[in-house]
Design a protein around this motif. Structure first.
Motif, PDB file in Angstrom:
ATOM      1  N   GLY A  18     119.248  41.152  36.451  1.00  0.00           N
ATOM      2  CA  GLY A  18     119.654  39.761  36.590  1.00  0.00           C
ATOM      3  C   GLY A  18     119.837  39.328  38.037  1.00  0.00           C
ATOM      4  O   GLY A  18     120.025  38.155  38.306  1.00  0.00           O
ATOM      5  N   SER A  19     119.768  40.299  38.972  1.00  0.00           N
ATOM      6  CA  SER A  19     119.840  39.929  40.381  1.00  0.00           C
ATOM      7  C   SER A  19     118.563  39.194  40.779  1.00  0.00           C
ATOM      8  O   SER A  19     117.533  39.320  40.121  1.00  0.00           O
ATOM      9  CB  SER A  19     119.962  41.175  41.264  1.00  0.00           C
ATOM     10  N   THR A  20     118.645  38.462  41.865  1.00  0.00           N
ATOM     11  CA  THR A  20     117.442  37.830  42.397  1.00  0.00           C
ATOM     12  C   THR A  20     116.818  38.743  43.444  1.00  0.00           C
ATOM     13  O   THR A  20     117.459  39.695  43.907  1.00  0.00           O
ATOM     14  CB  THR A  20     117.777  36.472  43.048  1.00  0.00           C
ATOM     15  N   ILE A  21     115.589  38.451  43.800  1.00  0.00           N
ATOM     16  CA  ILE A  21     114.919  39.254  44.835  1.00  0.00           C
ATOM     17  C   ILE A  21     115.700  39.160  46.137  1.00  0.00           C
ATOM     18  O   ILE A  21     115.861  40.139  46.864  1.00  0.00           O
ATOM     19  CB  ILE A  21     113.461  38.771  45.039  1.00  0.00           C
ATOM     20  N   LEU A  22     116.243  37.958  46.401  1.00  0.00           N
ATOM     21  CA  LEU A  22     117.004  37.775  47.632  1.00  0.00           C
ATOM     22  C   LEU A  22     118.226  38.699  47.666  1.00  0.00           C
ATOM     23  O   LEU A  22     118.514  39.337  48.677  1.00  0.00           O
ATOM     24  CB  LEU A  22     117.450  36.311  47.750  1.00  0.00           C
ATOM     25  N   GLN A  23     118.921  38.784  46.549  1.00  0.00           N
ATOM     26  CA  GLN A  23     120.098  39.670  46.480  1.00  0.00           C
ATOM     27  C   GLN A  23     119.680  41.124  46.689  1.00  0.00           C
ATOM     28  O   GLN A  23     120.365  41.880  47.391  1.00  0.00           O
ATOM     29  CB  GLN A  23     120.801  39.516  45.125  1.00  0.00           C
ATOM     30  N   ALA A  24     118.556  41.505  46.089  1.00  0.00           N
ATOM     31  CA  ALA A  24     118.075  42.878  46.243  1.00  0.00           C
ATOM     32  C   ALA A  24     117.732  43.158  47.699  1.00  0.00           C
ATOM     33  O   ALA A  24     118.068  44.215  48.245  1.00  0.00           O
ATOM     34  CB  ALA A  24     116.858  43.098  45.353  1.00  0.00           C
ATOM     35  N   ALA A  25     117.073  42.192  48.331  1.00  0.00           N
ATOM     36  CA  ALA A  25     116.685  42.368  49.737  1.00  0.00           C
ATOM     37  C   ALA A  25     117.923  42.486  50.615  1.00  0.00           C
ATOM     38  O   ALA A  25     117.988  43.323  51.522  1.00  0.00           O
ATOM     39  CB  ALA A  25     115.814  41.198  50.181  1.00  0.00           C
TER      40      ALA A  25
END
Lengths: 771, 156
Positions: A18-25
């Motif tokens: 459920g995280s976004t790519i931005l959060q992962a980055a």
């Protein structure tokens, strides 16, 4: 929660589903540029500057990292040629309709568009085409400066206006190239209902919505930024002050404190004239033989003061000395002031301006719910399902609480607003109860009566956590709804309907905003509030509780640190011999016996001539709610008036000694907000004059050297020994988030009060007969 | 035309006072008054418990809505590529000459509003003019002059 593994730039990253790519980055420490995205606002996906390449088998596509959710096995490139070209094009298009006048732009140096253009080395001129031409400074708003030519249509202002302030003023108008940010019917901001909170300016990444202060005068890099707690109301917001020299240029919300999470109100953001303005007090003055105030050295003034006070004390007339402290002092200031009064001058005549309003809160709630303070956290309020707001004009006086109420209403909560006048929260209320001023007690009693009569209470909760329910029922039998209706000025039918609405959804949240100057309600009122909340099973949970909002910036700290006539630090009764002995041993000084005078009583004593020496610390006696002629008469009779303040007030006309003090933003120390959060104050400006603590400590030293502190830290360390809720708290361990009282021996705080203990169940403390 | 709050309320009742019904309600009001009177927008915001600024955003987003009074009859002159080549600018000129009306404008008696449209998908019959949705094909300056006279007579 399930974990997802994906690859970003060849690096394996594991994040929650459920995280976004931005959060992962971010988690992987990989930079992805953003513009419309803000971590404290809902997602919008307006600018696409955050595009990243999602590589599939044999092909790839660009997705917006800020909104795109991660998927197992996803392969992301954030720095590929495709990504960078796309970002450059987006920037070129943004710059093609932007003034690009960075040389004179106020935001230069802190502009997010400028930073992006620099990072990607994009210049204007790639696209020649139509440009918008809006008038510069297009709105007459006295605090905000609007220049929509600079707008990048990120819509952060709209989201801030809706999600943080809940004012719903800014909106997007039109579409396509003609889309612009404006108000409903394109009215000027104030006509559209703008509440001047300034959140839009805080969140604007450029200078489309800016503030007027400092414009064209101070460049961001010529100012220094520092954060401290705003003490202008009891919410205790962490605020970031941009300061040039000794002047405040701009104030922004600081996101690190859970008290406000970046939000500020009009007062906190724009009211700093008393720091910058010509009203600042800078000279130490003593009234000479001729009757004129003359500048003297600080040491001399302190010596004069101490000598005069000591003489009165030594003559056995300690009872004719009084100290009144303002609402914007640090805990250590209050502690030092009460030590000066009690230990140094042998009197309990010490009070703070909001004392008469805070005292019944303590006496009512500590006996019913355990601690005399707001039971829940400010953040908790947004979880409520039904809300009763009483007392002050919350949106003006304790704005952060009002914003949380609005957040709850957006989430479906029903708001009942009881206020004699039309106030800002009115537009959010399901029901407005125009009660008679000061009739909140009758209102709450009517709610209890209706809830009992119609059996709307939470039986399981009452069974599990309370006792003496039958006593409450019996005492309420005598109460007539019609009588209560008459007191509130509403009809019995309206009261019944309101009570039903309040009881229909739970948790129910009771909010009472204190306001100095308003009629103070007695402790029975607060016990009734507690009873009402217990009946509805809305105690000890997020969204419930009895939430009394303090009347002044550090009213809670003043109470906890003993700046009132009846209680010593840690709420130890003034007359109690055990307490006296214990403190006398700690201080090495004898303590006075009986409780002292509250400040309204001090004014009466001044008029009578029984109180002749007054020490005012950060208080303007002409703004406490007493008629000016009465204040004048009282002050004129004094033999010694010491005025210590950061700004000039009319009290100077009557003062014998004037001590200039630093404003709160120049202070070191701690403060406690209405949600019992103890936070550290850090000086963000050099003031050039001593702080309240140094001045009080100076007098204390001259009166009795053995009582003086070595510094603020020592005062705090001494105070925590006396306060069981602070439990020897180590100040160094307190983070920027602060800690909520009561503090456990391990140093962790208490988010929520009043969850009745299994043993020694919560007791109804309720005396209907006293109504 | 003055906005009648009872009428607006009736429209709201018909669709239900909930945010989901917003577009239908606004379309009906727009149809009834040929535009969205300010009072009606305020009333809808109040009844649907929605912020006024959101309604304003919707009202300015869709071209079908107007916030200024519009004519009882709306003439659309197509200025798409085919119509442009086949003489749409001449139609606009003639319309302006005959009725003193430019695109986006409404006659003072609120009889007519002139709009341009980018394509109606009838390029083979260009230039095309729509009068309240009725298509008039292969128009010329003379034909539009005649049409203008007819429209005036109808109102007369």
């Amino acid at each position: 929660m399930a974990k997802i593994t994906l690859k970003i730039n060849g690096q394996d990253v594991q994040v929650d589903e459920g995280s976004t790519i931005l959060q992962a980055a971010k988690e992987a420490g990989i930079y992805v540029p953003t513009l419309c995205y803000h971590p404290f606002l809902p997602l919008e996906e307006a600018c696409r500057i955050c595009v990243v390449e999602e590589v599939r088998r044999g092909w790839s596509t660009l997705v917006a990292a800020c909104v795109f959710p991660v998927r197992q096995g996803m392969v992301i490139e954030t720095d590929s040629e495709m990504v960078n070209e796309s970002r450059r094009t987006i920037l070129e298009l943004l710059l093609s309709d932007h003034p690009n006048a960075c040389m004179t732009c106020q935001a230069t140096g802190e502009c997010e568009l400028q930073d992006l253009a620099y990072r990607f080395q994009v210049t204007a001129g790639a696209y020649q085409g139509q440009r918008h031409k809006y008038p510069v400074d297009s709105d007459p708003h006295p605090l905000l400066h609007i220049d929509m030519n600079k707008c990048v249509l990120c819509r952060r202002c709209i989201r801030a206006c809706h999600d943080i302030q809940g004012a719903d003023i800014w909106t997007k108008v039109g579409r396509g190239f003609n889309q612009r940010i404006s108000t409903a019917f394109e009215l000027p901001l104030l006509d559209a209902g703008c509440e001047s909170c300034g959140h839009c300016a805080d969140f604007c990444p450029v200078d489309a919505i800016g503030v007027r202060s400092g414009r064209g005068e101070v460049r961001p890099w010529n100012a220094v930024s520092g954060s401290t707690v705003c003490l202008q109301c009891a919410c205790g917001c962490l605020a970031q002050y941009q300061v040039a020299g000794d002047k405040v240029v701009r104030v922004r919300g600081d996101f690190r404190s859970p008290a406000n999470r970046g939000a500020l109100c009009k007062l906190g953001r724009f009211n700093f004239d008393f720091i910058n303005g010509p009203q600042r007090l800078t000279e130490t003055l003593v009234r000479g033989e001729s009757g004129e105030l003359k500048p003297v050295a600080l040491a001399e003034a302190i010596e004069t003061t101490a000598k005069a006070l000591s003489e009165v004390r030594d003559a056995g007339e300690s009872a004719s000395i009084g100290i009144i402290a303002g609402g914007m002092l640090a805990n250590e200031d209050y502690y030092a002031a009460q030590k000066l009064a009690r230990g140094g001058l042998f009197t309990n005549n010490i009070d703070h301006v909001s004392g008469p309003w805070q005292l019944p809160v303590y006496e009512g709630l500590s006996t019913s719910l355990g601690l005399g303070a707001m039971t829940n956290s400010l953040e908790d309020l947004s979880q409520a399902r039904s809300i009763l707001v009483m007392g002050s004009n919350t949106l003006e006086k304790q704005a952060i609480a009002a914003l949380k109420v609005r957040a709850a209403v957006r989430g479906g909560a029903k708001l009942l607003l009881a206020h004699p006048r039309e106030v800002g929260l009115g537009k959010d209320a399901k029901m407005q109860l125009a009660i008679q001023p000061g009739s909140e007690d009758a209102l709450v009693l009517a709610f209890i009566k209706t809830i009992l009569d119609q059996k709307l209470y939470d039986e399981a909760f009452l069974e599990a956590y309370t006792q003496d329910f039958d006593k409450l029922v019996r005492s309420m039998e005598k109460v007539e709804l019609a009588e209560l209706a008459e007191k509130t000025g509403l009809s019995a039918a309206v009261l019944t309907e309101a009570a039903q609405m309040y009881a229909a959804q739970r948790p129910a949240c009771l909010i009472y905003g204190l306001e100095t100057g308003a009629a103070a309600l007695n402790e029975t009122f607060y016990r009734m509030c507690a009873a009402l909340q217990l009946l509805l099973g809305s105690v000890g949970m997020a969204g419930g509780g009895v939430n009394v909002l303090g009347a002044a910036g550090n009213a809670q700290g003043a109470a906890d640190f003993g700046a009132w006539p009846k209680y010593l630090p840690g709420y130890r009764p003034a007359g109690q011999s055990g307490t006296k002995k214990m403190i006398a041993k700690l201080w090495g000084a004898e303590l006075p016996g009986a409780a002292g005078l509250s400040w309204p009583e001090m004014f009466e004593a001044m008029e009578k001539g029984t109180l002749t020496c007054l020490y005012l610390i950060g208080v303007d006696p002409f703004s406490v709610g007493i008629a000016p002629n009465k204040v004048e008469a009282a002050l004129a009779r004094l033999k010694l008036l010491i005025v210590q303040d950061c700004r000039k007030t009319r009290a100077l006309d009557f003062a014998h000694v004037v001590l200039p003090a630093a404003p709160f933003i120049a202070k070191q120390g701690t403060a406690i907000n209405c949600e019992r959060r103890l936070q550290k104050l850090e000086p963000v400006v050099r003031s050039g004059v001593a702080g309240d603590f140094e001045l009080i400590n100076g007098i204390l030293k001259a009166v009795n050297e053995s009582l003086a502190f070595t510094g603020v830290d020592q005062a705090f360390a001494e105070a925590v020994q006396l306060h069981k809720d602070l439990d020897n708290l180590n100040l160094a361990a307190v983070t920027v988030e602060g800690v909520q009282l009561p503090v456990s021996p391990e140093g962790s705080g208490t988010e929520r009060l009043g969850l009745p203990l299994e043993e020694g169940k919560a007791k109804f403390k309720f005396y209907a007969a006293r109504m | 035309m003055d906005c009648n709050i009872q009428e607006v309320d009736a429209i709201i009742e018909q669709w239900g006072a909930k945010p989901d019904s917003l577009l239908q309600i606004m379309l009906d009001i727009n149809h009834r008054y040929h535009y969205l009177p300010k009072e009606s927008v305020k009333r809808v915001a109040e009844r649907l418990e929605m912020p006024l600024n959101q309604l304003f955003s919707v009202a300015t987003f869709f071209k079908v809505f107007s916030l200024v009074p519009r004519g009882r009859t709306i003439v659309h002159i197509c200025t798409g590529t085919a119509c442009h080549v086949k003489g749409a600018p001449k139609l606009l000129d003639r319309f302006e000459k005959d009725l003193k009306l430019r695109p986006g404008e409404t006659t003072a008696d609120l009889a007519l509003t002139l709009e341009t449209v980018n394509c109606v998908g009838a390029c083979s019959a260009a230039p095309v003019v729509l009068v309240d949705g009725v298509t008039h094909t292969e128009m010329s300056a003379n034909k539009i002059s005649k049409l203008a006279k007819e429209l005036k007579a109808q109102e007369g």
